[in-house]
Design a protein around this motif. Structure first.
Motif, PDB file in Angstrom:
ATOM      1  N   LEU A   1     -12.512   7.643  -2.791  1.00 55.34           N
ATOM      2  CA  LEU A   1     -12.944   6.547  -3.637  1.00 55.34           C
ATOM      3  C   LEU A   1     -12.672   6.836  -5.108  1.00 55.34           C
ATOM      4  CD1 LEU A   1     -14.210   3.766  -3.380  1.00 55.34           C
ATOM      5  CD2 LEU A   1     -16.469   4.819  -3.628  1.00 55.34           C
ATOM      6  N   GLU A   2     -12.692   8.114  -5.502  1.00 56.75           N
ATOM      7  CA  GLU A   2     -12.437   8.485  -6.894  1.00 56.75           C
ATOM      8  C   GLU A   2     -10.964   8.384  -7.284  1.00 56.75           C
ATOM      9  OE1 GLU A   2     -12.016  12.300  -4.497  1.00 56.75           O
ATOM     10  OE2 GLU A   2     -13.193  10.451  -4.440  1.00 56.75           O
ATOM     11  N   HIS A   3     -10.108   8.187  -6.297  1.00 56.20           N
ATOM     12  CA  HIS A   3      -8.660   8.162  -6.559  1.00 56.20           C
ATOM     13  C   HIS A   3      -8.115   6.765  -6.827  1.00 56.20           C
ATOM     14  CE1 HIS A   3      -8.582  12.042  -3.973  1.00 56.20           C
ATOM     15  NE2 HIS A   3      -8.677  12.344  -5.252  1.00 56.20           N
ATOM     16  N   VAL A   4      -8.917   5.724  -6.561  1.00 53.64           N
ATOM     17  CA  VAL A   4      -8.407   4.352  -6.681  1.00 53.64           C
ATOM     18  C   VAL A   4      -9.379   3.480  -7.465  1.00 53.64           C
ATOM     19  CG1 VAL A   4      -6.980   4.421  -4.588  1.00 53.64           C
ATOM     20  CG2 VAL A   4      -9.395   3.756  -4.426  1.00 53.64           C
ATOM     21  N   VAL A   5      -8.845   2.438  -8.075  1.00 56.20           N
ATOM     22  CA  VAL A   5      -9.645   1.492  -8.831  1.00 56.20           C
ATOM     23  C   VAL A   5      -8.998   0.113  -8.727  1.00 56.20           C
ATOM     24  CG1 VAL A   5      -8.399   1.892 -11.004  1.00 56.20           C
ATOM     25  CG2 VAL A   5     -10.758   1.055 -11.067  1.00 56.20           C
ATOM     26  N   ARG A   6      -9.818  -0.934  -8.771  1.00 51.32           N
ATOM     27  CA  ARG A   6      -9.276  -2.297  -8.759  1.00 51.32           C
ATOM     28  C   ARG A   6      -8.822  -2.651 -10.161  1.00 51.32           C
ATOM     29  NH1 ARG A   6      -8.274  -5.310  -4.164  1.00 51.32           N
ATOM     30  NH2 ARG A   6      -8.958  -7.215  -5.153  1.00 51.32           N
ATOM     31  N   ARG A   7      -7.609  -3.144 -10.289  1.00 51.49           N
ATOM     32  CA  ARG A   7      -7.109  -3.592 -11.583  1.00 51.49           C
ATOM     33  C   ARG A   7      -6.000  -4.607 -11.370  1.00 51.49           C
ATOM     34  NH1 ARG A   7      -2.313  -0.683 -13.154  1.00 51.49           N
ATOM     35  NH2 ARG A   7      -2.668  -1.320 -15.295  1.00 51.49           N
ATOM     36  N   ARG A   8      -5.667  -5.331 -12.426  1.00 49.38           N
ATOM     37  CA  ARG A   8      -4.581  -6.317 -12.334  1.00 49.38           C
ATOM     38  C   ARG A   8      -3.246  -5.587 -12.405  1.00 49.38           C
ATOM     39  NH1 ARG A   8      -4.142 -11.779 -12.510  1.00 49.38           N
ATOM     40  NH2 ARG A   8      -6.402 -11.878 -12.583  1.00 49.38           N
ATOM     41  N   VAL A   9      -2.395  -5.841 -11.432  1.00 46.21           N
ATOM     42  CA  VAL A   9      -1.088  -5.187 -11.373  1.00 46.21           C
ATOM     43  C   VAL A   9      -0.009  -6.238 -11.142  1.00 46.21           C
ATOM     44  CG1 VAL A   9      -2.094  -3.067 -10.440  1.00 46.21           C
ATOM     45  CG2 VAL A   9      -1.190  -4.792  -8.875  1.00 46.21           C
ATOM     46  N   GLU A  10       1.222  -5.853 -11.392  1.00 46.69           N
ATOM     47  CA  GLU A  10       2.344  -6.748 -11.112  1.00 46.69           C
ATOM     48  C   GLU A  10       2.780  -6.538  -9.664  1.00 46.69           C
ATOM     49  OE1 GLU A  10       6.903  -7.845 -12.505  1.00 46.69           O
ATOM     50  OE2 GLU A  10       5.646  -6.592 -13.816  1.00 46.69           O
ATOM     51  N   LEU A  11       2.419  -7.482  -8.807  1.00 49.18           N
ATOM     52  CA  LEU A  11       2.749  -7.367  -7.393  1.00 49.18           C
ATOM     53  C   LEU A  11       4.248  -7.333  -7.170  1.00 49.18           C
ATOM     54  CD1 LEU A  11       0.208  -9.888  -5.795  1.00 49.18           C
ATOM     55  CD2 LEU A  11      -0.120  -7.461  -6.315  1.00 49.18           C
ATOM     56  N   THR A  12       4.996  -8.034  -8.025  1.00 47.38           N
ATOM     57  CA  THR A  12       6.437  -8.194  -7.843  1.00 47.38           C
ATOM     58  C   THR A  12       7.257  -7.070  -8.465  1.00 47.38           C
ATOM     59  OG1 THR A  12       6.286  -9.667  -9.761  1.00 47.38           O
ATOM     60  CG2 THR A  12       6.452 -10.698  -7.604  1.00 47.38           C
ATOM     61  N   ALA A  13       6.605  -6.036  -8.988  1.00 47.49           N
ATOM     62  CA  ALA A  13       7.346  -4.937  -9.611  1.00 47.49           C
ATOM     63  C   ALA A  13       8.177  -4.177  -8.589  1.00 47.49           C
ATOM     64  CB  ALA A  13       6.387  -3.990 -10.325  1.00 47.49           C
ATOM     65  N   GLU A  14       7.743  -4.201  -7.319  1.00 44.81           N
ATOM     66  CA  GLU A  14       8.473  -3.549  -6.234  1.00 44.81           C
ATOM     67  C   GLU A  14       8.427  -4.439  -5.003  1.00 44.81           C
ATOM     68  OE1 GLU A  14       7.751   0.635  -5.517  1.00 44.81           O
ATOM     69  OE2 GLU A  14       6.682   0.800  -7.422  1.00 44.81           O
ATOM     70  N   VAL A  15       9.347  -4.185  -4.084  1.00 45.09           N
ATOM     71  CA  VAL A  15       9.394  -4.977  -2.853  1.00 45.09           C
ATOM     72  C   VAL A  15       8.213  -4.642  -1.949  1.00 45.09           C
ATOM     73  CG1 VAL A  15      10.724  -5.447  -0.755  1.00 45.09           C
ATOM     74  CG2 VAL A  15      11.897  -5.219  -2.954  1.00 45.09           C
TER      75      VAL A  15
END
Length: 229
Positions: A122-136
């Motif tokens: 749980l300490e390794h991840v966080v919810r944030r806004r990302v660019e979904l389309t940056a990679e396939v």
């Protein structure tokens, strides 16, 4: 993301001219792509579309009616292409135009650099806004954090956690009993069978039913197979 719109407008008068997008064409290509993207992504996501220019070396004949379209096999995700083709002219032509589609939404991202083989906590991840389309590869956007998943490749701090970062899970072995489900509009059917091939996450698996019939489905969880509808 597929869509077609007809643009009824004239091309420049005279002989073959250098390819260039008329303002109306650009606006319709923009609308075509934006409508297709909005229909394919969840409502909370933010999207933007940038329409580029066709190859400047192209020479196009006059055309009275042009149609915008999505070329077969093209997915309007990240850097892609849309097309224009002449429907009414002495010479029929068809060209493609680059587009850049960006989709932003909340997903899980790494809080620190992690090596391949690390198990996510749980300490390794966080919810944030990302660019979904940056990679396939799809970003992990589900509500539950990917705790317990093992990394197949390293990831940098701030990067979205994507499917290709994770080791594929084997949900069951060949010969194991499985539950099959078929769901549609207003109904759900469940039955049992025996896996004839290993059930790797997201992969097609062959299952033998009690009747002896063999069907194909997708391994979606521990001893769970989803049949296509």
């Amino acid at each position: 993301m597929k869509a077609v719109v007809v643009l009824a407008m004239g091309w420049v008068v005279g002989s073959h001219a250098q390819a260039s997008l008329l303002p109306q064409w650009r606006a319709d290509l923009q609308r075509l792509t934006e409508d297709a993207v909005r229909a394919a992504v969840p409502a909370p996501a933010q999207s933007s579309v940038e329409v580029g220019e066709p190859d400047s070396r192209l020479r196009l004949a006059p055309c009275a009616q042009v149609q915008a379209f999505v070329p077969p096999g093209q997915s309007l995700w990240g850097r892609s292409r849309v097309g224009l083709r002449c429907l009414q002219g002495a010479v029929r032509w068809s060209i493609t135009v680059p587009v850049h589609v960006r989709v932003l939404a909340e997903a899980w991202a790494a809080t620190q650099p992690l090596p391949a083989g690390a198990t996510l906590g749980l300490e390794h991840v966080v919810r944030r806004r990302v660019e979904l389309t940056a990679e396939v590869s799809p970003a992990l956007a589900q509500a539950e954090p990917p705790v317990g998943r093992v990394l197949a490749r390293p990831i940098e701090a701030g990067d979205a956690v994507r499917q290709h970062h994770l080791r594929q899970r084997q949900w069951f072995a060949a010969g194991a009993p499985v539950q099959l489900r078929l769901a549609g509009a207003g109904f759900s059917i469940r039955t049992e069978g025996q896996a004839l091939t290993p059930g790797w996450e997201g992969q097609t698996v062959r299952v033998k039913l009690e009747s002896g019939r063999t069907v194909l489905g997708q391994a979606v969880g521990p001893h769970e197979v989803e049949l296509p509808w």
